[in-house]
Write a protein that holds these residues in place. Structure first.
Motif, PDB file in Angstrom:
ATOM      1  N   ARG A  95      22.436 -91.918-142.388  1.00 40.42           N
ATOM      2  CA  ARG A  95      20.968 -91.789-142.055  1.00 40.42           C
ATOM      3  C   ARG A  95      20.530 -92.574-140.730  1.00 40.42           C
ATOM      4  NH1 ARG A  95      20.914 -91.634-147.780  1.00 40.42           N
ATOM      5  NH2 ARG A  95      20.014 -93.838-147.899  1.00 40.42           N
ATOM      6  N   GLN A  96      21.370 -93.818-140.828  1.00 40.88           N
ATOM      7  CA  GLN A  96      20.850 -94.926-139.972  1.00 40.88           C
ATOM      8  C   GLN A  96      21.330 -94.409-138.563  1.00 40.88           C
ATOM      9  OE1 GLN A  96      22.436 -98.606-141.702  1.00 40.88           O
ATOM     10  NE2 GLN A  96      20.284 -98.739-142.764  1.00 40.88           N
ATOM     11  N   ARG A  99      21.919 -91.486-137.623  1.00 40.16           N
ATOM     12  CA  ARG A  99      21.280 -90.243-137.069  1.00 40.16           C
ATOM     13  C   ARG A  99      20.009 -90.697-136.521  1.00 40.16           C
ATOM     14  NH1 ARG A  99      18.808 -85.984-141.090  1.00 40.16           N
ATOM     15  NH2 ARG A  99      17.195 -87.761-141.212  1.00 40.16           N
ATOM     16  N   GLN A 100      19.254 -91.723-137.030  1.00 41.88           N
ATOM     17  CA  GLN A 100      18.042 -92.328-136.722  1.00 41.88           C
ATOM     18  C   GLN A 100      18.006 -92.889-135.158  1.00 41.88           C
ATOM     19  OE1 GLN A 100      16.666 -94.430-140.142  1.00 41.88           O
ATOM     20  NE2 GLN A 100      16.112 -92.406-141.088  1.00 41.88           N
ATOM     21  N   SER A 110      16.673 -92.326-131.515  1.00 41.15           N
ATOM     22  CA  SER A 110      16.083 -93.107-130.864  1.00 41.15           C
ATOM     23  C   SER A 110      16.632 -93.465-129.479  1.00 41.15           C
ATOM     24  CB  SER A 110      15.906 -94.579-131.569  1.00 41.15           C
ATOM     25  OG  SER A 110      15.183 -94.382-132.987  1.00 41.15           O
ATOM     26  N   ASP A 119      19.013 -82.858-137.080  1.00 43.29           N
ATOM     27  CA  ASP A 119      17.823 -83.646-136.862  1.00 43.29           C
ATOM     28  C   ASP A 119      16.613 -83.093-137.827  1.00 43.29           C
ATOM     29  OD1 ASP A 119      16.590 -81.506-135.950  1.00 43.29           O
ATOM     30  OD2 ASP A 119      17.201 -81.980-133.610  1.00 43.29           O
TER      31      ASP A 119
END
Length: 268
Positions: free
Chosen positions: A12-13, A15-16, A20, A166
């Motif tokens: 999850r991190q 992907r974020q 960003s 996403d």
């Protein structure tokens, strides 16, 4: 999903973080877009490309570094053993040429084609800003994708991948994500279905695409939450249907209505 809670959190991190990196790049892209004077395309295209390609390369490298850090931590969390440090790929001259071609086609060429077709200049520029952002963003995120699919630094025997989308994927990416951890080869990755998307190998990533990948050593591992949701939707929406009819039913169920700009049609 990942076998461990830490692995799932890392995905999850990751992907974020990738999204960003793309967002920061797009902010700089919009600032530099002003170097391209739509009334003087012949004179300003080359200076614009000269500024844009190094910016794209910088963020491509950031994407690659972020994926390398993620992959090492993910494999350590999943196996309980320190993982070899992934190899960072190079932004080769071939990659630079491909990026420059995308920028040229989606920017100056797009403006010229639209205005020659009778579209007002201001409208053509707005369209080109969007198409440049979509194409250039894909190239940036390809840095991280190249790390995850590099077979050299690790023994990939038995490693499979799931597509991680996403938050708002197109119907095709959602459909591919619904398949779970099946991506082991070009054939299992849906080579025939995805050959309209740009890029070599078993995964295809279209312009505007924010998808990444999650590896697993256990193909029977539970699916990530979004993937499981897409898989359930596929089952309920396509019951009794096959091939194109099934895909159309899945898209209708996901979107609620057909939408313009479908990446398969746009890339055909």
């Amino acid at each position: 999903m990942a076998l461990t809670a830490r692995g799932a959190r890392l995905t999850r991190q990751h992907r974020q973080e990738q999204l960003s990196i793309r967002a920061r790049f797009l902010q700089e892209l919009l600032r530099l877009f002003g170097l391209l004077d739509p009334a003087r395309l012949d004179a300003t295209t080359e200076p614009w490309l000269t500024a844009m390609v190094p910016l794209l390369r910088q963020h491509w490298q950031r994407s690659a570094a972020a994926s390398a850090a993620y992959l090492a931590l993910f494999l350590e969390a999943e196996t309980g053993r320190p993982a070899p440090e992934p190899r960072l790929p190079r932004f080769t001259p071939e990659r630079a040429r491909a990026a420059q071609t995308s920028l040229l086609v989606t920017g100056p060429v797009k403006i010229r084609n639209l205005t020659q077709a009778g579209q007002p200049l201001a409208s053509a520029v707005r369209v080109a800003q969007s198409t440049v952002a979509g194409a250039a963003g894909r190239h940036v995120l390809d840095g991280g994708r190249a790390v995850l699919l590099d077979p050299e630094p690790l023994d990939r025997s038995g490693v499979r991948y799931a597509r991680v989308t996403d938050p708002d994927p197109c119907w095709f990416c959602a459909m591919m994500a619904s398949r779970g951890y099946v991506y082991l080869s070009e054939e299992s990755g849906g080579r025939e279905a995805s050959d309209r998307f740009a890029g070599p190998g078993m995964f295809k990533f279209h312009d505007y695409c924010g998808c990444t990948l999650e590896p697993t050593l256990d193909p029977d591992a539970p699916l990530p939450e979004d993937n499981a949701r897409f898989a359930d939707l596929w089952v309920t929406a396509t019951r009794g249907l096959h091939t194109d009819a099934a895909r159309r039913a899945f898209r209708r169920a996901l979107e609620g209505r057909p939408l313009p700009g479908d990446p398969i049609l746009a890339a055909a």
